[in-house]
Design an enzyme around this catalytic site. Sequence first.
Site, mmCIF file in Angstrom:
data_model
loop_
_atom_site.group_PDB
_atom_site.id
_atom_site.type_symbol
_atom_site.label_atom_id
_atom_site.label_comp_id
_atom_site.label_asym_id
_atom_site.label_seq_id
_atom_site.Cartn_x
_atom_site.Cartn_y
_atom_site.Cartn_z
ATOM 1 N N GLU A 423 107.209 -32.758 30.805
ATOM 2 C CA GLU A 423 106.794 -33.322 29.539
ATOM 3 C C GLU A 423 106.661 -32.212 28.498
ATOM 4 O O GLU A 423 106.047 -31.178 28.757
ATOM 5 C CB GLU A 423 105.438 -34.022 29.718
ATOM 6 C CG GLU A 423 104.914 -34.631 28.459
ATOM 7 C CD GLU A 423 103.400 -34.442 28.294
ATOM 8 O OE1 GLU A 423 102.725 -34.016 29.246
ATOM 9 O OE2 GLU A 423 102.918 -34.702 27.188
ATOM 10 N N ASP A 496 100.948 -32.232 31.845
ATOM 11 C CA ASP A 496 99.663 -31.561 31.667
ATOM 12 C C ASP A 496 98.573 -32.215 32.510
ATOM 13 O O ASP A 496 98.652 -33.392 32.862
ATOM 14 C CB ASP A 496 99.239 -31.613 30.191
ATOM 15 C CG ASP A 496 100.095 -30.665 29.353
ATOM 16 O OD1 ASP A 496 100.661 -29.729 29.933
ATOM 17 O OD2 ASP A 496 100.184 -30.888 28.129
ATOM 18 N N ASP A 498 95.851 -33.279 31.628
ATOM 19 C CA ASP A 498 94.895 -33.988 30.761
ATOM 20 C C ASP A 498 95.205 -35.493 30.723
ATOM 21 O O ASP A 498 96.063 -35.976 31.471
ATOM 22 C CB ASP A 498 94.908 -33.391 29.344
ATOM 23 C CG ASP A 498 96.296 -33.475 28.720
ATOM 24 O OD1 ASP A 498 97.184 -34.158 29.296
ATOM 25 O OD2 ASP A 498 96.512 -32.860 27.662
ATOM 26 N N ASP A 500 96.697 -37.386 28.465
ATOM 27 C CA ASP A 500 98.080 -37.717 28.104
ATOM 28 C C ASP A 500 99.028 -37.460 29.264
ATOM 29 O O ASP A 500 99.940 -38.247 29.528
ATOM 30 C CB ASP A 500 98.531 -36.897 26.895
ATOM 31 C CG ASP A 500 97.998 -37.489 25.595
ATOM 32 O OD1 ASP A 500 97.606 -38.690 25.610
ATOM 33 O OD2 ASP A 500 97.961 -36.765 24.585
#
Length: 633
Positions: A423, A496, A498, A500
């Site tokens: 990503e 990531d 996180d 998202d």
Amino acid sequence: MNSYDAQHIQVLEGLDPVRKRPGMYIGTTSSEGLHHLVYEIVDNSIDEALAGYCSKIEVHIEEEGSIRVVDNGRGIPVSEHPVEKVSALEVAMTRLHAGGKFDKGTYKVSGGLHGVGAAVVNALSEWCEVIVHRDGKIHFHRYDRGIPTGSVEIIGETDITGTHSRFLPDKEIFEEVDFSYDLLSKRLRELAFLNKGIEISLIDKRIGRNQNRTFKFEGGIKSFVRHLNKSKTPLHEEPIWFEAVREGVTVEVGMQYNESYNETLFSFVNNINTREGGTHLTGFRSALTRTVNELLKDSKQGKKMDEALSGDDVREGLTCVISVKVPEPQFEGQTKSKLGNSEVRGLVDKVVSENLFSWFEEHPKIIDSILEKAVTAARARAAARRARDLTRRKGFLEGGGLPGKLADCSDRNPSNCEIYIVEGESAGGSAKMGRDRKFQAILPILGKMVNVEKTRLEKVLANEKMQPIIQALGASVGNDFDVSKLRYNKIIIMADADVDGSHIRTLLLTFFFRCMQPILDNGHIYLAMPPLFKLSSGKKTTYAYNEVERDAIILKWDKSKQINIQRYKGLGEMNPEQLWETTMDPDTRKIKQVKLEDFVVADEMFTTLMGEEVPPRKKFIEDNALSVAKLDI
Ligand code: 0RA
């Protein structure tokens, strides 16, 4: 003495191959094989129930970890076997394939994947005890690693009948001997669905793990279908259900449409899940497509359609279970889970079309909503066909061309190759520079892709974010998906750590689950595990993957020197060397393999997390947020 010796030798000959090569009989000696032992014993009781003599089966996980299976059938015969000159019970427990001969005349349909029975369980157990209630007497026989410790003893009188088998799996054979309540519970529930009216209980007596459940479904497969659809919105309240016996083959079908676009279809032959399908499924599918098209002709929806509905159209949003019981099944395919009997195709086709017609005759309102749904599906497909044809022409489904953003590897042998789906632009750039270009390919994806759970396959195909993934993997998608054409052995999702990143991981997993399921079945999907912290002190540098690891490192290191801690906010903050070292180098990286253990649970999870209905999602988050809170305490 002589006859004892002879018997002794025979027993060794009988079960020795099982202990030498357990994998040949139960597949594996891992957890799967361990649980298989229980299913073998339960299958025998199910057979007794299907023969009409047993109504209740109990499975106990005993305190010390052994398993006890209790049924109220006729009891295994204990009289002397005419050829072997020992009790029939002993023959069943100590001779391979004894079952076949001495079961003659009984209609045996159940039976494990590998067609082995109690003798195999006995061979692979430290000890095994069988208690038979029969002819007013309680008979007892014990075996150590498959060898009888004596002959059958009468230990009391009884006014019931039944077989009680108890065994402790051998730690010398199995990698682990800890039974999973959840796994057993799942299979026993499935067996209760597939064999309506039989009461099956699971009782866990282990200390601190006490729990129990009883399954009994008078509705059989109808209850199964309701269960599968419980987190979805059904198009009709009452599932379609019928059962028929033709030429010795029993066919039972349950089906219920829901508002989703997915087809959920389970097929069973003699209680075994035929994951690769087979003739029963082919027969069912062709009958369904033909029947719905015939009903369409005489309907108001039919007047608006000039093309016939395709199989995909009539199965959109269909949840269906088909169970057949075949006296002599032939299993084929890579995992021996495909029915080969050609006579079954026409037989199932006939049963299904006859019963569907009469069922719909009695439920005209339901056929109306089903036709409406199928016609909408057909229209949506026609509208998307142009987009698909365009992309087909470019050859992307067949892997003819490769996407522009893909940095491919040089090795052409898929079994050596990996692809990182990354990503973000900068992380993609670092990954391209940091990789080993011989065997690692990088495909950057930008932004969020479509939520497959809420989209028809055709729209997924036309989506510019999904196309490069399908194209790079080279194995097509949906019903056309062919896992053998896969261009990479490992597909590693790198996003990531996180919220998202989690969203992207979930969207991609939903896509693989709905559109390329064999990719998950075969364990090709992995999640990259980038570190969260970089710690350095003087010349030393190391990485931590979570807070606990970070703190442990800090405690270990020399406190007189200063420690620098960098928290990575995203993959993009790592330079190519760091990314290679922490996340891509096969010798040092951490990756997690994603496996599909239980389709029903996974299906429910994706429906809940990614589907249309908001309340179940809210409930799921509330329930699980709570369990996380509990963990934290
Ligand atoms: C063959 C014949 C008979 C019973 C069984 C098998 C039998 C086997 C198992 C294994 C577990 N539970 C079982 N219950 C029954 C009986 C034949 C007769 O009584 O005439």
